[in-house]
Design a protein around this motif. Sequence first.
Motif, PDB file in Angstrom:
ATOM      1  N   PHE A 103      66.146  83.390 156.117  1.00 42.32           N
ATOM      2  CA  PHE A 103      65.952  82.003 155.919  1.00 42.32           C
ATOM      3  C   PHE A 103      66.171  81.397 157.170  1.00 42.32           C
ATOM      4  O   PHE A 103      66.509  82.077 158.291  1.00 42.32           O
ATOM      5  CB  PHE A 103      67.051  81.503 154.819  1.00 42.32           C
ATOM      6  N   GLY A 104      66.097  80.087 157.055  1.00 44.13           N
ATOM      7  CA  GLY A 104      66.053  79.442 158.403  1.00 44.13           C
ATOM      8  C   GLY A 104      64.953  79.514 159.257  1.00 44.13           C
ATOM      9  O   GLY A 104      63.786  79.913 158.817  1.00 44.13           O
TER      10      GLY A 104
ATOM     11  N   ALA B 156      71.082  82.627 151.447  1.00 43.41           N
ATOM     12  CA  ALA B 156      71.845  81.859 151.665  1.00 43.41           C
ATOM     13  C   ALA B 156      73.227  82.533 152.587  1.00 43.41           C
ATOM     14  O   ALA B 156      73.143  83.921 152.267  1.00 43.41           O
ATOM     15  CB  ALA B 156      72.737  81.180 150.489  1.00 43.41           C
ATOM     16  N   TYR B 157      74.057  81.760 153.071  1.00 43.22           N
ATOM     17  CA  TYR B 157      75.083  82.556 153.729  1.00 43.22           C
ATOM     18  C   TYR B 157      76.510  81.601 153.581  1.00 43.22           C
ATOM     19  O   TYR B 157      76.318  80.473 153.240  1.00 43.22           O
ATOM     20  CB  TYR B 157      74.865  82.859 155.149  1.00 43.22           C
ATOM     21  N   ALA B 158      77.579  82.404 153.523  1.00 46.74           N
ATOM     22  CA  ALA B 158      79.000  81.665 153.650  1.00 46.74           C
ATOM     23  C   ALA B 158      79.790  81.750 155.120  1.00 46.74           C
ATOM     24  O   ALA B 158      79.750  83.021 155.404  1.00 46.74           O
ATOM     25  CB  ALA B 158      79.812  81.901 152.378  1.00 46.74           C
ATOM     26  N   VAL B 159      80.552  80.856 155.524  1.00 51.13           N
ATOM     27  CA  VAL B 159      81.554  81.018 156.403  1.00 51.13           C
ATOM     28  C   VAL B 159      82.495  79.873 156.032  1.00 51.13           C
ATOM     29  O   VAL B 159      82.384  78.809 155.854  1.00 51.13           O
ATOM     30  CB  VAL B 159      80.705  80.807 157.723  1.00 51.13           C
TER      31      VAL B 159
ATOM     32  N   GLU C 152      77.918  76.629 166.363  1.00 50.19           N
ATOM     33  CA  GLU C 152      76.618  76.987 167.024  1.00 50.19           C
ATOM     34  C   GLU C 152      75.811  78.175 166.522  1.00 50.19           C
ATOM     35  O   GLU C 152      74.288  77.931 166.639  1.00 50.19           O
ATOM     36  CB  GLU C 152      77.281  77.595 168.584  1.00 50.19           C
ATOM     37  N   HIS C 153      76.237  79.027 165.829  1.00 47.85           N
ATOM     38  CA  HIS C 153      75.476  79.872 165.110  1.00 47.85           C
ATOM     39  C   HIS C 153      74.711  79.424 163.978  1.00 47.85           C
ATOM     40  O   HIS C 153      73.408  79.952 163.844  1.00 47.85           O
ATOM     41  CB  HIS C 153      76.237  81.263 164.636  1.00 47.85           C
TER      42      HIS C 153
ATOM     43  N   LEU D  37      70.631  79.762 163.669  1.00 53.79           N
ATOM     44  CA  LEU D  37      69.826  80.178 162.669  1.00 53.79           C
ATOM     45  C   LEU D  37      68.733  79.088 162.138  1.00 53.79           C
ATOM     46  O   LEU D  37      68.113  79.305 161.292  1.00 53.79           O
ATOM     47  CB  LEU D  37      70.707  80.587 161.542  1.00 53.79           C
ATOM     48  N   GLY D  38      69.032  77.807 162.662  1.00 56.68           N
ATOM     49  CA  GLY D  38      68.326  76.744 162.070  1.00 56.68           C
ATOM     50  C   GLY D  38      68.472  76.246 160.684  1.00 56.68           C
ATOM     51  O   GLY D  38      67.576  75.962 159.795  1.00 56.68           O
ATOM     52  N   VAL D  39      70.008  76.160 160.222  1.00 57.09           N
ATOM     53  CA  VAL D  39      70.363  75.825 158.873  1.00 57.09           C
ATOM     54  C   VAL D  39      71.421  74.935 159.216  1.00 57.09           C
ATOM     55  O   VAL D  39      72.182  74.865 160.162  1.00 57.09           O
ATOM     56  CB  VAL D  39      71.008  76.952 158.086  1.00 57.09           C
TER      57      VAL D  39
END
Length: 265
Positions: free
Chosen positions: A48-49, A111-114, A123-124, A128-130
């Motif tokens: 994604f992104g 999707a992702y979680a942090v 910055e990450h 990724l463009g999200v």
Amino acid sequence: MTLGLVCIDVDGTLVGTGGVIPEVVWDAVSEARAAGIHLCLTTGRPAFGVAREYARRLDDSAWHIFQNGASIVNVSSLASRSEGLPSVALANLVNLARRTNRILEVYTDDAYAVERTDRAAVEHAALLGVPFVPRDLLSLDGKVVRAQWVVPLAMKDELLSEANEDLTVSPATSPVMPDALFVSLTKPGVSKASAVTAVAASYGVPLERVMMVGDAHNDVGAMGVVGHAVAMGNADADAREAARYHVGHVDAGGLAQALRLALTL
């Protein structure tokens, strides 16, 4: 028999310093597509992104490899052949992240979680463009396919020496975040090499007629299973040693050289 498939890493191969892709690369992409060669994004980034947009521009009806082989996604139909991360291993990684206050990211196909809000995590998300939206690491819906540490590059030896529940460990860097190390963790046996093998089989292309273009340690496995391994001019020592051919630096359009080489093989 002509070359049938070219697999292309992103960071340090397609994308160079400052996130720039030289225009000459897109010219060479058009030439390769016109010649009937399948192009497959083969990256540690998620499906994604901005990575999905790169994949669509390379080949908008094709299978592409994301998350170091854990996600194999058709960017037209969004069909998936992805491999899930073992639940026990995921729980152990989340517990370790919370004890050590390291940045851990957890991914599904879309999707992702942090949880942490450190500068590198922010910055990450931009890379990724999200949008950067912190959330509980165990809150994602759907199949978790990968976890990833984002740590200072100086932590490489420490992190790679840790036991990882027999997961496949794939370290990588990016010229966009030169001080960071990204350590991807996937299901045992899942890697860029396993995914390249699966994509080639889906097209009926023998591996000896496949090219892999990369620059880093996490590309070496895939370089080892194809007939034509190409290292970028900025590649690390492992990738250079694994390569059959060498091209220019990413910022100088080395990928365009690789794609035009593919037309001659």
